[in-house]
Design a protein around this motif. Structure first.
Motif, PDB file in Angstrom:
ATOM      1  N   GLY A  12      17.031  21.820  35.275  1.00  0.00           N
ATOM      2  CA  GLY A  12      17.860  23.288  35.605  1.00  0.00           C
ATOM      3  C   GLY A  12      18.185  23.619  34.186  1.00  0.00           C
ATOM      4  O   GLY A  12      18.603  24.984  33.959  1.00  0.00           O
TER       5      GLY A  12
ATOM      6  N   LEU B  21      15.690  25.001  32.163  1.00  0.00           N
ATOM      7  CA  LEU B  21      15.306  26.186  32.562  1.00  0.00           C
ATOM      8  C   LEU B  21      16.015  27.340  32.021  1.00  0.00           C
ATOM      9  O   LEU B  21      15.427  28.441  31.367  1.00  0.00           O
ATOM     10  CB  LEU B  21      15.310  26.344  34.073  1.00  0.00           C
TER      11      LEU B  21
ATOM     12  N   CYS C 224      14.946  30.532  29.115  1.00  0.00           N
ATOM     13  CA  CYS C 224      15.359  31.956  29.000  1.00  0.00           C
ATOM     14  C   CYS C 224      15.717  32.359  28.030  1.00  0.00           C
ATOM     15  O   CYS C 224      15.418  33.287  27.412  1.00  0.00           O
ATOM     16  CB  CYS C 224      16.263  31.902  30.345  1.00  0.00           C
TER      17      CYS C 224
ATOM     18  N   GLU D 239      14.208  34.156  34.291  1.00  0.00           N
ATOM     19  CA  GLU D 239      13.837  33.031  35.055  1.00  0.00           C
ATOM     20  C   GLU D 239      12.645  32.938  35.929  1.00  0.00           C
ATOM     21  O   GLU D 239      12.145  31.829  36.099  1.00  0.00           O
ATOM     22  CB  GLU D 239      15.254  32.388  35.581  1.00  0.00           C
ATOM     23  N   SER D 240      12.364  34.364  36.497  1.00  0.00           N
ATOM     24  CA  SER D 240      11.596  34.352  37.411  1.00  0.00           C
ATOM     25  C   SER D 240      10.031  34.116  36.772  1.00  0.00           C
ATOM     26  O   SER D 240       8.789  33.885  37.383  1.00  0.00           O
ATOM     27  CB  SER D 240      11.186  35.678  37.936  1.00  0.00           C
TER      28      SER D 240
ATOM     29  N   GLU E 246      13.448  20.853  45.804  1.00  0.00           N
ATOM     30  CA  GLU E 246      14.844  21.155  45.426  1.00  0.00           C
ATOM     31  C   GLU E 246      15.890  20.882  46.894  1.00  0.00           C
ATOM     32  O   GLU E 246      16.912  20.994  46.834  1.00  0.00           O
ATOM     33  CB  GLU E 246      14.936  22.880  45.392  1.00  0.00           C
TER      34      GLU E 246
ATOM     35  N   ARG F 271      18.226  23.772  41.868  1.00  0.00           N
ATOM     36  CA  ARG F 271      18.464  25.393  42.523  1.00  0.00           C
ATOM     37  C   ARG F 271      19.793  25.772  42.086  1.00  0.00           C
ATOM     38  O   ARG F 271      19.779  26.905  41.820  1.00  0.00           O
ATOM     39  CB  ARG F 271      18.462  25.218  44.030  1.00  0.00           C
TER      40      ARG F 271
ATOM     41  N   ARG G 122      18.996  27.380  38.539  1.00  0.00           N
ATOM     42  CA  ARG G 122      18.430  28.704  38.670  1.00  0.00           C
ATOM     43  C   ARG G 122      19.371  29.683  39.188  1.00  0.00           C
ATOM     44  O   ARG G 122      19.269  30.763  38.810  1.00  0.00           O
ATOM     45  CB  ARG G 122      17.233  28.373  39.620  1.00  0.00           C
TER      46      ARG G 122
ATOM     47  N   GLN H 169      20.695  33.157  37.357  1.00  0.00           N
ATOM     48  CA  GLN H 169      20.416  34.766  37.950  1.00  0.00           C
ATOM     49  C   GLN H 169      21.528  35.269  37.900  1.00  0.00           C
ATOM     50  O   GLN H 169      21.822  36.465  37.900  1.00  0.00           O
ATOM     51  CB  GLN H 169      19.900  34.447  39.532  1.00  0.00           C
TER      52      GLN H 169
END
Ligand code: NAD
Ligand code: MG
Length: 402
Positions: free
Chosen positions: A234, A237, A241, A248-249, A317, A324, A327, A331
Motif C-alpha cells: 500500500g 502504491l 503514484c 492510483e487507478s 484485500e 485497501r 489505496r 484516493q
C-alpha cells in the motif's frame, strides 16, 4: 598541458547506516572505492555498531541521536581513527549531513517518518537522492517531488519495485511519466509476504516472530511487518503514484511469490517490460548509485533454469485490508496518506511489543483515519502536525483497547 584523467570521487552521505539498507549500501560502496567516498554516516540505536563503521570507513561527519554526541565521541576514542569525524546530533544534525555542500549523493535509508525532514533537506539542496525511505514520500509526495523539480535534485528509487519500474520506463532523465510515452499500466509486484496462504484464523494468531520471517527478503523489522500485512504494498502504491506521476487507478498490484520479477510496465502497443533479478537490495542500490551507468553490485546473475517457473495471483484485500486502506488514502489525498502512515507506525510498534494482535493493525489504522478530518497539504508543518495528531489518536485507541 597534461590533463588529469582522475574523476573526483562522489561523496556519499548515508542516512540510516546501521540498518539493513545501510548495510547493503556499504557493501556496494566497498566494491567501488575509486568511485565513491563515504562522507557521512548516521545511526539511531546500536551506537557501538556505528562507531565500528566510523573506524572502517573514516567518514568526515557522523550524526547521532540528540544528546548522544559526547557519549559517542567516547566510543570513537576507544577506536583506531586517523581523524575524528565531526559529530552532529538530532534532526538538525541529520539535516546537516543531508544538505552539506560537499555531499553529492544522499542515501535516504532511515525507517519511518523520522526520515522525512532530512530527506526533504537533501532534495531541497539539489542532491542525487537515493530514496529507500518510502514513508517520507508517502507523507510528502507532492511537496517532495515539487521541491525536486525546483532544486534540480535527482530522486532515484531504491525500493526494488520502483527501481524496477524506473528501469522499464523510457530513460528520459527523470522518473515522471509523460503522456506521449504510451504507458498504460504499472504492474507493482508483491511477494505476498509470509502469510500469503494463511487463513483468517491463523492471521489473527500470528506472532511478531512469524511476521518478521520473510520468505524472500531479509529486512528491518518494521518493513517486515508491513510486508506481512501488505501495508508495504500500500505504501509502495502511494510511493509509485508520486514518483512516476500516475493516478492510483493506473497501478495494479500483482502477487508474485518468487520475487524474481520486481515489477513491470505495460505499453499501448501490447508490450510488457519486466525487470528481473535475485531478491537482493544491492541491485537497486547499485542501479540508483550509478544511473545512467551500470556498476557491479556483487549480485550473481539470475539462473533461470534454477528458477524454472513464475507464478502470479491477485491480492486478497479481505485478508489483507491494509492494502485497501492505503489505496483509499491515496484516493482521498491531502493529509490522508500521512495519517495512514503514522497510524501504521504506531500499530506496527504495538504489534512488535506484543500489545495488539496482527489483525488489530488494520483496525487501529481504520479507526484513526475515520476520526481525523482530511486536510490539504500546504507545507511540511501541516504534514508534521497531522503526523503528530494521528500518533496521539492511535495511542488513545491503544489505551482503550489494550
Ligand atoms: P532498519 O530498521 O534495518 O534500519 C533503519 C535505520 O534507520 C537504522 O540505521 C536506524 O538507526 C535508523 N533510524 C531508526 N529510527 C530512527 C530515528 N528516529 N531517527 C534517525 N534514524 C533512525 O530498516 P531498513 O529495512 O534498512 O529500512 C530502511 C528504509 O528503507 C525503510 O523506509 C524501508 O521501508 C525502506 N526499504 C527497505 C528495504 C529492505 O530490504 N530493508 C527494501 C525497500 C525499502
Ligand atoms: Mg519494495
Amino acid at each position: 598541458m597534461v590533463q588529469s584523467s582522475v574523476v573526483p570521487r562522489q561523496r556519499v552521505s548515508l542516512l540510516g547506516a546501521t540498518g539493513s539498507i545501510g548495510e547493503s549500501t556499504l557493501k556496494v560502496l566497498r566494491l567501488h572505492p575509486q568511485r565513491y567516498q563515504v562522507y557521512a554516516l548516521s545511526g539511531h540505536g546500536r551506537l557501538d555498531q556505528l562507531a565500528a563503521l566510523c573506524e572502517q570507513y573514516q567518514p568526515m561527519m557522523v550524526a547521532v541521536p540528540q544528546g548522544q554526541g559526547e557519549y559517542f565521541l567516547g566510543l570513537l576514542q576507544q577506536r583506531q581513527m586517523t581523524t575524528q569525524p565531526e559529530v552532529v546530533e538530532g534532526t538538525a544534525g541529520l539535516c546537516q549531513i543531508a544538505g552539506h555542500p560537499d555531499v553529492d549523493v544522499v542515501m535516504a535509508a532511515i525507517v519511518g517518518a523520522a526520515g522525512l525532514v532530512p530527506t526533504m533537506t537533501a532534495v531541497r539542496a539539489g542532491k542525487r537522492v537515493l530514496l529507500a525511505n518510502k514513508e517520507a514520500l508517502v507523507m510528502s509526495g507532492e511537496l517532495l517531488m515539487r521541491a525536486a523539480r525546483d532544486s534540480g535534485a535527482l530522486v532515484l528509487p531504491v525500493d526494488s519495485e520502483h527501481n524496477a519500474i524506473f528501469q522499464c520506463l523510457p530513460q528520459t532523465g527523470g522518473t515522471q511519466i509523460q503522456p506521449q510515452q504510451g504507458i498504460e499500466r504499472i504492474l507493482l509486484t508483491a511477494s505476498g509476504g509470509p502469510f500469503r496462504t494463511w487463513t483468517p484464523e491463523q492471521l489473527a494468531a500470528a506472532t511478531p516472530e512469524q511476521a518478521c520471517k520473510h520468505p524472500n527478503w531479509s529486512m528491518g523489522q518494521k518493513i517486515s511487518v508491513d510486508s506481512a500485512t501488505l501495508m508495504n504494498k500500500g505504501l509502495e502504491l502511494i510511493e509509485a503514484c508520486h514518483l512516476f506521476a500516475v493516478p492510483e487507478s493506473q497501478i495494479m498490484v500483482v502477487v508474485h511469490p518468487e520475487s524474481i520479477i520486481h515489477s513491470m510496465v505495460q505499453y499501448a502497443d501490447g508490450s510488457t517490460l519486466a525487470q528481473m533479478g535475485r531478491p537482493d537490495m544491492c541491485t537497486p542500490i547499485a542501479n540508483a548509485l550509478a544511473w545512467p551507468e551500470r556498476i557491479a553490485a556483487g549480485v550473481a546473475p539470475l539462473d533461470l533454469f534454477a528458477v524454472q517457473s513464475l507464478h502470479f495471483e491477485p491480492p486478497d484485500e479481505l485478508r489483507f485490508p491494509c492494502l485497501r486502506l492505503a489505496r483509499e488514502a491515496m484516493q482521498q489525498g491531502g493529509t490522508a496518506p500521512t495519517v495512514l502512515n503514522a497510524a501504521n507506525e504506531v500499530a506496527v510498534a504495538a504489534f512488535l511489543h506484543g500489545q495488539i494482535g496482527f489483525m488489530d493493525i488494520a483496525r487501529l489504522i481504520q479507526s484513526v483515519i475515520t476520526q481525523l478530518p482530511m486536510s490539504r497539504v500546504d507545507d511540511l508543518d501541516t504534514i508534521l502536525g497531522f503526523d503528530e495528531q494521528a500518533r496521539q489518536c492511535a495511542k488513545r485507541w491503544l489505551c482503550d483497547v489494550v
